[in-house]
Write a protein that holds these residues in place. Structure first.
Motif, PDB file in Angstrom:
ATOM      1  N   MET A 144       0.852  -1.170   0.000  1.00  8.40           N
ATOM      2  CA  MET A 144       0.000   0.000   0.000  1.00  8.40           C
ATOM      3  C   MET A 144       0.893   1.226   0.000  1.00  8.40           C
ATOM      4  N   VAL A 145       0.498   2.222  -0.753  1.00  8.84           N
ATOM      5  CA  VAL A 145       1.230   3.478  -0.788  1.00  8.84           C
ATOM      6  C   VAL A 145       0.449   4.512   0.021  1.00  8.84           C
ATOM      7  N   LEU A 146       1.144   5.193   0.911  1.00  8.84           N
ATOM      8  CA  LEU A 146       0.556   6.293   1.670  1.00  8.84           C
ATOM      9  C   LEU A 146       1.338   7.557   1.366  1.00  8.84           C
ATOM     10  N   PHE A 147       0.636   8.649   1.372  1.00 11.38           N
ATOM     11  CA  PHE A 147       1.254   9.945   1.128  1.00 11.38           C
ATOM     12  C   PHE A 147       0.693  10.885   2.177  1.00 11.38           C
ATOM     13  N   MET A 148       1.540  11.629   2.867  1.00  9.22           N
ATOM     14  CA  MET A 148       1.091  12.528   3.917  1.00  9.22           C
ATOM     15  C   MET A 148       1.669  13.915   3.676  1.00  9.22           C
ATOM     16  N   ASP A 149       0.816  14.909   3.771  1.00 14.32           N
ATOM     17  CA  ASP A 149       1.309  16.283   3.769  1.00 14.32           C
ATOM     18  C   ASP A 149       0.496  17.090   4.775  1.00 14.32           C
ATOM     19  N   PHE A 150       0.814  18.355   4.884  1.00 16.51           N
ATOM     20  CA  PHE A 150       0.157  19.204   5.878  1.00 16.51           C
ATOM     21  C   PHE A 150      -0.962  20.048   5.282  1.00 16.51           C
ATOM     22  N   GLY A 151      -1.298  19.823   4.025  1.00 20.00           N
ATOM     23  CA  GLY A 151      -2.339  20.614   3.394  1.00 20.00           C
ATOM     24  C   GLY A 151      -1.925  22.077   3.347  1.00 20.00           C
ATOM     25  N   LYS A 152      -2.806  22.943   3.752  1.00 17.94           N
ATOM     26  CA  LYS A 152      -2.533  24.387   3.719  1.00 17.94           C
ATOM     27  C   LYS A 152      -1.827  24.869   4.983  1.00 17.94           C
ATOM     28  N   ASP A 153      -1.724  24.005   5.983  1.00 16.60           N
ATOM     29  CA  ASP A 153      -1.123  24.383   7.264  1.00 16.60           C
ATOM     30  C   ASP A 153       0.376  24.124   7.266  1.00 16.60           C
ATOM     31  N   GLN A 186       6.669  16.447   2.933  1.00 22.15           N
ATOM     32  CA  GLN A 186       5.678  15.416   2.713  1.00 22.15           C
ATOM     33  C   GLN A 186       6.334  14.062   2.974  1.00 22.15           C
ATOM     34  N   LEU A 187       5.524  13.124   3.428  1.00 21.46           N
ATOM     35  CA  LEU A 187       6.006  11.767   3.644  1.00 21.46           C
ATOM     36  C   LEU A 187       5.453  10.868   2.550  1.00 21.46           C
ATOM     37  N   PHE A 188       6.312  10.039   1.997  1.00 20.49           N
ATOM     38  CA  PHE A 188       5.911   9.035   1.030  1.00 20.49           C
ATOM     39  C   PHE A 188       6.211   7.697   1.677  1.00 20.49           C
ATOM     40  N   ILE A 189       5.193   6.846   1.777  1.00 23.75           N
ATOM     41  CA  ILE A 189       5.334   5.596   2.511  1.00 23.75           C
ATOM     42  C   ILE A 189       4.905   4.430   1.628  1.00 23.75           C
ATOM     43  N   ILE A 192      -2.306  15.132   6.660  1.00 22.89           N
ATOM     44  CA  ILE A 192      -3.407  14.591   5.886  1.00 22.89           C
ATOM     45  C   ILE A 192      -2.870  13.406   5.099  1.00 22.89           C
ATOM     46  N   PHE A 193      -3.510  12.246   5.246  1.00 21.05           N
ATOM     47  CA  PHE A 193      -3.047  11.031   4.582  1.00 21.05           C
ATOM     48  C   PHE A 193      -3.892  10.727   3.352  1.00 21.05           C
ATOM     49  N   TYR A 194      -3.217  10.278   2.332  1.00 21.08           N
ATOM     50  CA  TYR A 194      -3.855   9.775   1.123  1.00 21.08           C
ATOM     51  C   TYR A 194      -3.288   8.378   0.919  1.00 21.08           C
ATOM     52  N   LYS A 195      -4.115   7.445   0.438  1.00 19.48           N
ATOM     53  CA  LYS A 195      -3.596   6.095   0.260  1.00 19.48           C
ATOM     54  C   LYS A 195      -4.061   5.509  -1.066  1.00 19.48           C
ATOM     55  N   GLY A 196      -3.299   4.531  -1.514  1.00 15.50           N
ATOM     56  CA  GLY A 196      -3.636   3.833  -2.741  1.00 15.50           C
ATOM     57  C   GLY A 196      -2.845   2.545  -2.817  1.00 15.50           C
ATOM     58  N   SER A 197      -3.252   1.692  -3.695  1.00 16.14           N
ATOM     59  CA  SER A 197      -2.571   0.425  -3.885  1.00 16.14           C
ATOM     60  C   SER A 197      -1.429   0.594  -4.871  1.00 16.14           C
ATOM     61  N   VAL A 198      -0.275   0.025  -4.581  1.00 16.40           N
ATOM     62  CA  VAL A 198       0.864   0.114  -5.491  1.00 16.40           C
ATOM     63  C   VAL A 198       0.489  -0.477  -6.843  1.00 16.40           C
ATOM     64  N   MET A 199      -0.152  -1.634  -6.844  1.00 12.51           N
ATOM     65  CA  MET A 199      -0.510  -2.269  -8.112  1.00 12.51           C
ATOM     66  C   MET A 199      -1.497  -1.409  -8.890  1.00 12.51           C
ATOM     67  N   GLN A 200      -2.451  -0.806  -8.205  1.00  9.06           N
ATOM     68  CA  GLN A 200      -3.416   0.050  -8.899  1.00  9.06           C
ATOM     69  C   GLN A 200      -2.716   1.269  -9.476  1.00  9.06           C
ATOM     70  N   GLU A 201      -1.801   1.869  -8.709  1.00 10.05           N
ATOM     71  CA  GLU A 201      -1.070   3.036  -9.191  1.00 10.05           C
ATOM     72  C   GLU A 201      -0.224   2.673 -10.417  1.00 10.05           C
ATOM     73  N   LEU A 202       0.453   1.542 -10.366  1.00  9.86           N
ATOM     74  CA  LEU A 202       1.269   1.113 -11.500  1.00  9.86           C
ATOM     75  C   LEU A 202       0.394   0.816 -12.719  1.00  9.86           C
ATOM     76  N   ASN A 203      -0.748   0.203 -12.494  1.00  5.87           N
ATOM     77  CA  ASN A 203      -1.672  -0.084 -13.580  1.00  5.87           C
ATOM     78  C   ASN A 203      -2.187   1.204 -14.218  1.00  5.87           C
ATOM     79  N   ASP A 204      -2.540   2.186 -13.396  1.00  2.00           N
ATOM     80  CA  ASP A 204      -3.000   3.479 -13.911  1.00  2.00           C
ATOM     81  C   ASP A 204      -1.904   4.172 -14.707  1.00  2.00           C
ATOM     82  N   LEU A 205      -0.672   4.112 -14.205  1.00  3.17           N
ATOM     83  CA  LEU A 205       0.456   4.719 -14.905  1.00  3.17           C
ATOM     84  C   LEU A 205       0.676   4.037 -16.254  1.00  3.17           C
ATOM     85  N   TYR A 206       0.625   2.711 -16.265  1.00  2.00           N
ATOM     86  CA  TYR A 206       0.794   1.955 -17.503  1.00  2.00           C
ATOM     87  C   TYR A 206      -0.306   2.319 -18.508  1.00  2.00           C
TER      88      TYR A 206
END
Length: 112
Positions: free
Chosen positions: A1-10, A45-48, A85-99
């Motif tokens: 699973m891929v997670l992405f965290m940032d602080f938004g506007k703060d 930002q954190l990329f996990i 603020i966390f956002y998440k997605g599946s690595v396989m789904q992200e790779l499939n979308d990129l492809y």
């Protein structure tokens, strides 16, 4: 699973101290969570990439991931007085979308 965290506007007032804190947190978490990767980006930002190599149950994996998000959030709130603020997605789904995007770009243009 891929997670992405940032602080938004703060944005934090002291970005240098925040960057150092996040880097230390990422290093600690990478050692703690075998097989996972925690990267502190230059723009605070954190990329996990979160994995559980020994987990075969989806619910256990998702519960563990939620606990990790809560832990990171509590550290940020306690030490930096900030909320991520966390956002998440599946690595396989992200790779499939990129492809699919690359195929569409390559195949929809005029022939070379």
């Amino acid at each position: 699973m891929v997670l992405f965290m940032d602080f938004g506007k703060d944005a934090p007032p002291d970005t240098t101290a925040c960057q150092e804190y996040l880097q230390t947190l990422c290093n600690t978490l990478t050692r703690q969570y075998y097989g996972s990767l925690f990267i502190c980006m230059d723009n605070l930002q954190l990329f996990i990439i979160y994995t559980m190599p020994d987990c075969k149950e989806k619910n256990r994996f998702l519960t563990s991931m939620e606990e990790l998000k809560k832990y990171i959030s509590s550290c940020l709130k306690r030490d930096l007085l900030l909320e991520g603020i966390f956002y998440k997605g599946s690595v396989m789904q992200e790779l499939n979308d990129l492809y699919a995007s690359c195929r569409q770009l390559c195949c929809s243009g005029p022939p070379i």
